[in-house]
Write a protein that holds these residues in place. Structure first.
Motif, short mmCIF file in Angstrom:
data_model
loop_
_atom_site.label_atom_id
_atom_site.label_comp_id
_atom_site.label_asym_id
_atom_site.label_seq_id
_atom_site.Cartn_x
_atom_site.Cartn_y
_atom_site.Cartn_z
N GLY A 187 34.84 37.41 45.25
CA GLY A 187 35.32 36.44 44.27
C GLY A 187 34.89 36.78 42.86
N ALA A 188 33.65 37.29 42.72
CA ALA A 188 33.17 37.69 41.39
C ALA A 188 33.95 38.88 40.87
N VAL A 189 34.26 39.84 41.75
CA VAL A 189 35.06 41.00 41.33
C VAL A 189 36.45 40.55 40.88
N ALA A 190 37.07 39.68 41.67
CA ALA A 190 38.40 39.18 41.31
C ALA A 190 38.36 38.38 40.02
N LEU A 191 37.33 37.57 39.84
CA LEU A 191 37.22 36.76 38.62
C LEU A 191 37.04 37.66 37.40
N LEU A 192 36.23 38.70 37.53
CA LEU A 192 36.04 39.62 36.41
C LEU A 192 37.33 40.36 36.09
N ALA A 193 38.06 40.78 37.11
CA ALA A 193 39.34 41.45 36.88
C ALA A 193 40.32 40.51 36.18
N ALA A 240 44.87 41.09 45.34
CA ALA A 240 44.53 40.03 44.40
C ALA A 240 44.39 40.58 42.99
N VAL A 241 43.76 41.74 42.85
CA VAL A 241 43.55 42.33 41.53
C VAL A 241 44.88 42.80 40.93
N VAL A 242 45.71 43.44 41.73
CA VAL A 242 46.99 43.95 41.23
C VAL A 242 47.88 42.82 40.73
N ILE A 243 47.94 41.74 41.48
CA ILE A 243 48.81 40.62 41.09
C ILE A 243 48.17 39.78 39.99
N GLY A 244 46.90 39.42 40.18
CA GLY A 244 46.25 38.52 39.22
C GLY A 244 45.87 39.18 37.91
N ALA A 245 45.48 40.47 37.96
CA ALA A 245 45.04 41.15 36.73
C ALA A 245 46.05 42.16 36.23
N GLY A 246 47.16 42.34 36.94
CA GLY A 246 48.18 43.28 36.51
C GLY A 246 49.52 42.63 36.25
N VAL A 247 50.10 42.05 37.29
CA VAL A 247 51.43 41.45 37.16
C VAL A 247 51.39 40.19 36.31
N LEU A 248 50.42 39.33 36.55
CA LEU A 248 50.36 38.07 35.81
C LEU A 248 50.18 38.26 34.30
#
Length: 499
Positions: A187-193, A240-248
């Motif tokens: 979750g911390a990795v995803a939040l940082l991304a 999660a990273v590709v969609i949340g930190a890339g596509v969004l």
């Protein structure tokens, strides 16, 4: 005097003039077409992104494969996309007289100097550069050179915020240290991304009003945090990273630009024009991109780690371990770091540190990490093949010849990886260079930005010679003896520890 008669055929006849409309000349009629020299902004940026990806496709493809295998540096996957996204915010050409030849000269000089600096640092400190993955910074340099030729050197200087962002995100170590500071969980990795993607949104909306930029940034971060939490539980960290930190972020920037145009907040057009790009320039850039792709083609991966039994520590007689919980902040909640002490009587004291993780890619993220204190940068070296150590073993040690009063304790270590049951392990046999056996080798400590960047940089600027120093044979013998004991115990346990 008499008048001469004028013949009838020479008499003056009245001429009637009529207005004839002027017809445009066929040779001067303008033709509506766009030449290569007059490419629009979007086409130029697309060319820069394509050539940049071609040159470093192997690097980012490997990063994607590592992230799919469990690497904690998942944010590196979306970095090229976010860099291109930020570049879209600088769509106004820079003012001033453009000179394509000057842009080529500046790009060649600055690019060559940056590539040379990366190469020299890699050769001077290979262990630290592998931890930082310094060659990944070559993508930033190459992308800047492409933009300098396609948009002009002044345009690249105006984009200094992009280069600061790229310097922090193009290598995995800052992201790994940031995730560790947040706790190290998925979750911390995803939040940082998601935070990195939100920063890219703020920088990509440079021409909008501050109020609209803040709304877009905060909305992107909040939505990414919610979406990535859900996706991480069902699809995994990479998705999660590709969609949340890339596509969004891409969607947020596109919507923000459309709102800006619809509300009439588009900045006034500038008289400046983009520089002309000759076809030979595009051909030259394509050739260079292909050459960089060949140079940056990833080397073959290391062979699979040897397999041993899960209870090899019991067969080796290792007991009463000390735990170091800080490792979960670096490798995730399922990781452990145990120390088994082996005090010496009349010989150097030793310890066995076992770092365990269910993902080999997570261990590979820190393959260049030195978890023990040292006054100067130390380098991993392949273990001599004649030493009988495990396959892929490396040695590293501090230089005791430069020891001063009150200096840190010096040590010698042998480290290797193997597959124990269902987990991967990095085993390190560390021996104190103190001969009396009373001083235990130093305990592992978490990595910090100070130890992995500031101190090595200061050491390099002082032009210190890199000297490994000599290690007493009794220290090496002690490390080899313990290592062979562990290997023999692993073989007795029923699974060979060597290839």
């Amino acid at each position: 005097m008499t008048d001469t008669a004028v013949p009838p055929d020479l008499r003056t006849r009245p001429v009637q003039l009529s207005a004839v409309s002027a017809q445009p000349s066929v040779l001067t009629a303008p033709r509506k077409h766009t030449s290569i020299a007059e490419l629009p902004f979007s086409a130029r940026l697309g060319i820069a992104a394509t050539l940049g990806l071609i040159a470093y496709f192997g690097v980012f493809a490997q990063a994607f494969a590592d992230a799919a295998a469990g690497s904690r540096a998942a944010g590196l996957v979306v970095t090229p996309l976010l860099m291109v996204l930020i570049a879209t915010g600088y769509h106004r050409p820079s003012r001033g007289v453009g000179d394509s030849e000057s842009d080529w000269i500046i790009a060649a000089i600055v690019g060559t100097a940056c590539f040379a600096a990366i190469y020299l640092l890699t050769e001077r400190m290979p262990t630290l550069s592998s931890l930082w993955r310094l060659p990944s910074l070559g993508f930033v340099v190459w992308f800047a050179c492409l933009l300098a030729i396609l948009f002009g050197a002044r345009h690249v200087v105006r984009m200094w915020k992009l280069w600061v962002f790229a310097a922090c995100c193009a290598t995995p170590l800052p992201f790994l240290l940031g995730a560790s500071a947040l706790g190290g969980s998925d979750g911390a990795v995803a939040l940082l991304a998601g935070g990195v993607g939100a920063v890219a949104v703020f920088l990509a909306t440079e021409t909008g009003r501050l109020r609209h930029r803040l709304i877009a940034t905060v909305s992107c971060f909040v939505l990414a945090a919610v979406l990535m939490t859900f996706l991480d539980a069902y699809l995994g960290l990479l998705a999660a990273v590709v969609i949340g930190a890339g596509v969004l972020p891409v969607v947020a920037v596109v919507v923000s630009h459309r709102i800006t145009r619809s509300t009439g907040e588009v900045p006034q057009p500038s008289d400046a024009r983009l520089p002309r790009v000759a076809p030979v320039s595009l051909a030259t850039l394509t050739v260079i991109a292909i050459a960089l792709a060949v140079v940056n083609y990833p080397a073959s991966r290391a062979p699979d780690a040897p397999s041993v039994a899960a209870d090899w520590t019991a067969h080796a007689g290792l007991a009463a371990p000390d735990a170091f919980p800080f490792i979960t902040r670096s490798l995730g909640a399922d990781a452990t770091l145990m120390r088994y002490e082996l005090p010496g009587t009349g010989r150097p004291a030793a310890a066995v540190d076992v770092m365990t993780s269910p993902s080999r890619a997570a261990l590979d993220d820190y393959a260049g990490a030195v978890w023990y204190p040292s006054a100067s940068p130390v380098e991993y070296r392949p273990a001599p093949p004649t030493a009988g150590l495990p396959a892929g073993a490396r040695i590293v040690h501090t230089n005791a010849d430069t020891a001063t009063y009150g200096d840190d304790q010096h040590w010698y270590a042998v480290t290797w990886n193997w597959h124990a049951g269902s987990v991967y392990q990095t085993v390190t046999v560390i021996v104190s260079q103190s001969f009396d056996g009373r001083d235990m080798p130093p305990a592992p400590a978490p990595l910090s930005l100070l130890d992995t960047s500031v101190r090595p940089a200061l050491w390099t600027t002082r032009q210190q010679p890199h000297v490994d120093g000599e290690v007493d044979p009794s220290v090496i013998s002690r490390a080899d003896q313990v290592t062979r004991l562990l290997v023999k115990s692993a073989e007795v346990a029923g699974a060979p520890a060597r290839d």
